[in-house]
Design a protein around this motif. Structure first.
Motif, PDB file in Angstrom:
ATOM      1  N   ALA A   1       0.849  -1.188   0.000  1.00  0.00           N
ATOM      2  CA  ALA A   1       0.000   0.000   0.000  1.00  0.00           C
ATOM      3  C   ALA A   1       0.884   1.238   0.000  1.00  0.00           C
ATOM      4  O   ALA A   1       2.023   1.207   0.453  1.00  0.00           O
TER       5      ALA A   1
ATOM      6  N   GLU B   1     -13.062  -8.638  -5.445  1.00  0.00           N
ATOM      7  CA  GLU B   1     -13.336  -7.474  -4.620  1.00  0.00           C
ATOM      8  C   GLU B   1     -14.804  -7.082  -4.710  1.00  0.00           C
ATOM      9  O   GLU B   1     -15.426  -7.225  -5.750  1.00  0.00           O
TER      10      GLU B   1
ATOM     11  N   ASP C   1      -1.448  -6.820  -4.651  1.00  0.00           N
ATOM     12  CA  ASP C   1      -1.925  -7.892  -3.769  1.00  0.00           C
ATOM     13  C   ASP C   1      -1.044  -9.109  -3.940  1.00  0.00           C
ATOM     14  O   ASP C   1      -0.482  -9.317  -5.009  1.00  0.00           O
TER      15      ASP C   1
ATOM     16  N   ASN D   1     -18.040  -4.776  -5.094  1.00  0.00           N
ATOM     17  CA  ASN D   1     -18.318  -3.578  -5.869  1.00  0.00           C
ATOM     18  C   ASN D   1     -19.388  -2.758  -5.152  1.00  0.00           C
ATOM     19  O   ASN D   1     -19.856  -3.127  -4.079  1.00  0.00           O
TER      20      ASN D   1
ATOM     21  N   ALA E   1     -15.382  -1.234   1.408  1.00  0.00           N
ATOM     22  CA  ALA E   1     -14.564  -1.170   0.196  1.00  0.00           C
ATOM     23  C   ALA E   1     -13.315  -2.034   0.348  1.00  0.00           C
ATOM     24  O   ALA E   1     -12.728  -2.104   1.429  1.00  0.00           O
ATOM     25  N   SER E   2     -12.945  -2.705  -0.726  1.00  0.00           N
ATOM     26  CA  SER E   2     -11.771  -3.569  -0.843  1.00  0.00           C
ATOM     27  C   SER E   2     -11.934  -4.899  -0.090  1.00  0.00           C
ATOM     28  O   SER E   2     -11.018  -5.693  -0.040  1.00  0.00           O
ATOM     29  N   ASP E   3     -13.112  -5.154   0.468  1.00  0.00           N
ATOM     30  CA  ASP E   3     -13.407  -6.495   0.966  1.00  0.00           C
ATOM     31  C   ASP E   3     -13.465  -7.451  -0.213  1.00  0.00           C
ATOM     32  O   ASP E   3     -13.683  -7.035  -1.339  1.00  0.00           O
ATOM     33  N   ARG E   4     -13.330  -8.749   0.111  1.00  0.00           N
ATOM     34  CA  ARG E   4     -13.487  -9.733  -0.952  1.00  0.00           C
ATOM     35  C   ARG E   4     -14.771 -10.515  -0.698  1.00  0.00           C
ATOM     36  O   ARG E   4     -15.183 -10.684   0.436  1.00  0.00           O
TER      37      ARG E   4
ATOM     38  N   THR F   1      -4.074   0.491  -1.798  1.00  0.00           N
ATOM     39  CA  THR F   1      -3.443  -0.794  -2.084  1.00  0.00           C
ATOM     40  C   THR F   1      -3.046  -0.823  -3.549  1.00  0.00           C
ATOM     41  O   THR F   1      -3.884  -0.637  -4.419  1.00  0.00           O
TER      42      THR F   1
END
Lengths: 660, 381
Positions: free
Chosen positions: A84, A182, A137, A184, A201-204, A134
């Motif tokens: 990041a 990710e 990954d 949306n 945000a940025s969770d999977r 980020t």
């Protein structure tokens, strides 16, 4: 020099009072504002000032694991590192060049990264400059080492520990297992999972297959730790800062539940290996006594590890442009003509409706004239009974049956065995197939119905469409004495401690209203397909295993040749799909295997060997037994479609003849 | 003669003015110790003490010389001020896109615009001193003082320094309020102000200045949306002040300052830190002290022995008043964010020296409020 006397100051004198009044009033306004800020809204502002400094740092929940039926790990979370950047501290000159070098970014990716960073730096008052972005990954150990050892050249660059989903089996059964990516904006808006832990945000999120279906169970609930930070988001260490934090300071994350599948990765591997040489194919294996799916392959597949990591533009295009449609789950999403694989159900209709008996003899001269049209058979079969008609897959016999039975009665039995409706397996998007009826034609093509449609429907063409999942369920029902099970892919859900949250028991959709006699006759015919010298799958027969099955060839819509087409590709794409639907062991079936080779040509030559190899290796490697099961005598009148327990007893008594 | 002056200084010394100045400066130093400590420069308060001592000495020197001498020099001082403003545009050091400073070496510099405010007051005082009226003034009478102010403002706007230019205008208006205007002239003035405002908005203001004003406006219209944008500073300041509640978070226990939620906290936002740590009680006392200071300068003006003294005291008092009002209004979110310091409280040599100069002038007028025998003009024979 002019010196004024006091009396001459009269021009000013009256003004002082007004000035004093103005000054006092102004200061009263200021004090009033102070009262408003500190006394009226003081409490609110104090809370705000604390929330300014105290920030919740999220602790990710460990996602539940996915196991196969034998306890092998199919999906798990492994520690991984992300990179990041905090724009404010980032060196956009040298530091940027070094980071691009260490991450091995392409020019386009590097530019995209820079764009994100400079967007936040554009406005000096934009506080997002202190929020991390980020930029990479799942970096490799080498990349991690390179970045760590050059920390001093990379100000504002941070390494984050993020658990990443790992699928040890890679491509295997990946359509079924699914993948994550990710969240949306839509995911964040309508929470799929627990209310207490909305997506951020940025969770999977599980995006396909079982990862998606069981997202709520697998996901868990993230925890948090309260942390004091300054305006730049940097951690504070002072004791005073600590006192601002209101208890509780820590909420432990709750890990997600583990799920155990019905899939056996050992068998899945056999399936995948048996499909070698076929670029586009699908196979399903089902336990006929429970409806549990033991293997599900859709080829070509994809590596969920790559998708979860994030595909590069190139990889993405490769997936999209692959003519064999790797993104599609061919076992469940796609409708196919069943071809001759459908014939047993036409036969079942004719038998059950009393239109034909096992003794009736038909004549095949290689074609069947109906009205002005001629329906062809691959070759003239001469005189044959229904059983022989199935064995050699004679079209003419089935044209005759169709004519006598009629479309609606064929449809009735097809539906009885689950065709024309979604099986309800519950994952991925499932196609329903289609079983046409007179009413259906009247609605779609009013006044145009021809008996010819029925003839085509009877041999699995025309408007008869099925999915692999339907075929494997229907054949299981034939083999188990007429019980249609709902296909199941999951055995149980457990907490990480091993407490069972939910156990999935076999679910019966219906006991089909057909007689054991008809079932026996069909089974006998299916056995003949492999065992009889003139059976369509005889060429693929393997003496080491007893298989009863049916080959099929599904016509493919012919494509006109386009200029510039690769000739080899052109001929390939115009070849028919090859089917083989089978149960094994023939005498007392345990599993149903359905193979579809796209553009495989004739079923007997191309699909049957795959199915039979799977059957053989299943008994050799997956479910070996000291005493192999009975090979059915062809006319064994004691052939039962008993329950499994009975079958096992039979095996025990009459074992030695299995391997010839 | 020096002996006489010294005696008079002793006998007529304005303890109230001295006390208010001392208390406000002391509060400023104490507050600066808190902000300096947490922002990694703990010795700032010492620098501030040096400036205060130096400024105090200067104020003493300014106070002891009879202000009549300043009256003589009125236009000369104004000329020097204008010259310095021109000079800063030529040789000034550019900081944040503005040329406001004339620097001598890396550590010392001053802002001519700060001095200009004081010189403008002196020059206007001289002008009015020589123009006694008993009937109301017309706009025509205002042309010369307005022109002087306009020249100063124009040069300051060129730097650019909107805040100080605005202050010059306010000081001019304050002084002119002392005089009487004809009703018709007053009406004309009030009527044309919006027009001037529109012209200024379109032709004079820089984009960043406009943005501050719009931000200020937006913060009223949609406070939530504005908080992460340009209104961030104002919002953080409001939160800091409000969170002090009645008794404050305690000295050295504020969070807004140490944790960088406030920009320019030593020069522009020291009151926010003070109010956060000392609460309503401390903040109210400080505001009361300022109010007393301004009222006291009006009193000094009323008691001055001549027109020049009166105008000087009112002008200097208005410098204090507008600085206080604009700064406090800004940090409490009722006025737009403009970089105007809080008198005697904000950190910085230039600011401290200017206000100490002002205190010296007030003290001067206060001390010399009586005509005494043996005065060199001998008018009280």
């Amino acid at each position: 020099m002019y010196i004024s006397s006091r009396s001459e100051l009269s021009e000013f004198r009256r003004r002082y009072r007004w000035m004093r009044l103005f000054v006092v009033l102004t200061f009263l306004v200021l004090v009033g504002r102070l009262v408003q800020l500190q006394i009226v809204d003081g409490r609110e502002h104090r809370d705000e000032s604390i929330s300014n400094v105290v920030r919740k740092e999220w602790i990710p929940a460990v996602r539940g694991r996915i196991f196969d039926a034998k306890g092998r790990v199919i999906a798990t979370s492994i520690p991984s590192h992300a990179v990041a950047v905090i724009p404010h501290y980032f060196d956009t000159g040298k530091g940027f060049a070094r980071l691009v070098e260490f991450l091995g970014l392409s020019e386009a990716d590097a530019e995209a990264m820079m764009a994100k960073i400079s967007e936040r730096l554009a406005n000096p008052k934009d506080m997002r400059r202190f929020q991390q972005i980020t930029v990479a990954d799942g970096i490799s150990q080498e990349q991690l080492a390179a970045i760590k050892s050059h920390e001093d050249e990379l100000p504002g660059v941070q390494i984050l520990d993020v658990p990443v989903r790992y699928y040890p089996y890679g491509n295997m059964a990946s359509h079924l297992i699914g993948y994550m990516n990710e969240v949306n904006a839509d995911d964040i808006k309508k929470p799929v999972a627990t209310v207490e832990d909305p997506y951020r945000a940025s969770d999977r999120i599980g995006r396909s297959g079982l990862e998606r279906k069981f997202e709520a169970e697998l996901r868990g609930v993230r925890g948090w730790r309260k942390k004091t930070v300054d305006a730049r988001g940097l951690a504070l260490t002072s004791e005073e800062a600590e006192t601002l934090v209101i208890e509780p300071k820590l909420q432990e994350p709750r890990p997600g539940s583990d799920i155990t599948l019905t899939i056996d990765m050992g068998l899945q591997k056999i399936v995948d290996e048996s499909l070698r040489g076929h670029p586009s194919a699908a196979v399903m294996v089902m336990d006929v006594h429970s409806g549990r799916i033991l293997a599900a392959a859709s080829k070509p597949s994809f590596d969920p590890n790559l998708i979860t990591r994030g595909l590069t533009a190139e990889e993405n295009r490769a997936l999209d442009e692959n003519p064999f449609r790797p993104r599609i789950d061919k076992t469940i999403y796609e409708n196919y003509f069943p071809g001759s694989v459908f014939k047993p159900f036409t036969a079942m209709a004719a038998l059950e409706e009393g239109i034909v008996t096992s003794e009736d003899v038909f004549h095949c001269s290689g074609f069947h004239e109906f009205g002005r049209r001629t329906f062809r058979c691959p070759k003239p079969h001469g005189d044959l009974t229904l059983r022989e008609g199935i064995t050699v897959s004679c079209n003419v016999l089935f044209y005759n049956l169709a004519e006598m039975t009629g479309m609606d009665r064929i449809a009735k039995y097809a539906r009885e065995f689950g065709f024309g409706a979604r099986t309800g397996a519950g994952y991925n998007s499932e196609a329903a197939g289609s079983i046409p009826t007179r009413a259906w034609y009247d609605e779609k093509f009013p006044g145009q119905f021809r008996i010819g449609f029925t003839l085509n429907a009877a041999i699995g063409q025309g408007n008869t469409k099925v999915t692999l999942m339907q075929v494997v369920s229907a054949y299981s029902a034939i083999a188990n004495g007429g019980t249609l099970y709902r296909p199941q892919v999951i055995r149980r859900i457990e907490t990480p401690e091993g407490d069972v949250v939910k156990e999935f028991h076999p679910e019966i959709v219906r006991r089909t209203a057909v007689s054991q006699r008809s079932l026996d006759l069909i089974m006998e015919a299916l056995t003949g397909v492999v065992e009889d010298k003139d059976g369509t799958a005889y060429g693929a027969r393997d003496p080491r295993v007893s298989v009863a099955g049916k080959t099929g060839t599904a016509q493919v819509a012919r494509r006109a040749r386009q200029p510039g087409d690769d000739m080899q590709r052109f001929y390939y794409m115009n070849r028919d799909h090859a089917w083989f639907a089978a149960v094994t062991p023939a005498a007392a079936p345990e599993i149903a295997i359905v193979v579809l080779i796209e553009h495989g040509g004739a079923g007997g030559e191309n699909a049957a060997p795959v199915g039979i190899e799977i059957a053989r290796r299943y008994f050799d490697e997956v479910a070996p037994r000291e005493e192999a099961p009975l090979v059915a005598e062809k006319n064994d009148k004691a052939r039962q479609r008993p329950k499994r327990v009975v079958a096992d007893e039979t095996e025990a008594v009459t074992a030695s003849t299995h391997r010839r | 003669m020096p002996r006489v002056l010294a005696h008079r200084f002793r006998d007529e010394f304005d303890w109230v003015l001295f006390g208010l100045t001392f208390l406000i400066s002391l509060a400023g130093v104490i507050n600066l110790y808190s902000t300096g400590k947490s922002s990694g420069s703990p010795d700032l308060y010492l620098t501030q003490i040096y400036w205060l001592v130096f400024g105090g000495c200067m104020a003493f020197a300014v106070a002891i010389v009879d202000y009549r001498h300043y009256e003589h020099l009125g236009y000369v001082l104004f000329g020097i001020g204008i010259a310095l403003l021109v000079l800063v545009l030529v040789v000034g050091t550019e900081v944040n896109n503005a040329k406001r400073w004339i620097t001598f070496g890396p550590d010392f510099g001053f802002q001519p615009s700060e001095l200009m405010k004081v010189f403008l007051v002196v020059a206007l005082a001289k002008l009015l001193h020589h123009d006694p009226r008993s009937e109301g003034r017309t706009l025509y009478d205002l042309v010369i003082p307005a022109a002087m102010t306009a020249v100063a403002m124009a040069l300051i706007l060129k730097e650019p320094d909107l805040g100080t230019a605005l202050l010059c205008l306010l000081i001019f208006l304050s002084i002119m309020l002392l005089t009487r205007l004809k009703a018709r002239s007053l009406f004309l003035l009030v009527a044309t102000t919006p027009l001037i405002g529109v012209l200024a908005w379109n032709y004079l203001l820089k984009p960043y200045q406009k943005e501050r004003v719009t931000s200020f406006w937006n913060s009223f219209v949609s406070p939530e949306a504005d908080r992460l944008g340009a209104g961030w500073h104002a919002y953080q300041s409001i939160v800091a002040i409000g969170s002090g509640e009645v008794f404050g978070k305690g000295y050295l226990r504020g969070t807004a300052g140490p944790h960088h939620f406030l920009p320019e906290q030593r020069t522009d936002f020291p009151f926010s830190i003070f109010a956060e740590e000392q609460g309503f009680v401390g903040a109210f006392l400080l505001i009361a002290a300022y109010c007393a200071l301004v009222l006291w300068s009006v009193r000094i003006a009323a008691n001055a022995r001549d027109r020049f003294g009166s105008v000087l005291a009112v002008g200097v008092g208005s410098i204090f008043f507008w600085h206080i009002l604009i700064n406090l209004g800004m940090v409490m979110g009722v006025l737009p964010v403009v970089g105007v310091t809080l008198p005697l409280f904000s950190y910085g040599g230039s600011s401290i020296l200017t206000f100490m100069l002002c205190v010296g002038l007030l003290m001067n007028v206060s001390i010399h409020r009586y005509r005494i025998a043996g005065g060199h003009h001998g008018d009280f024979a």
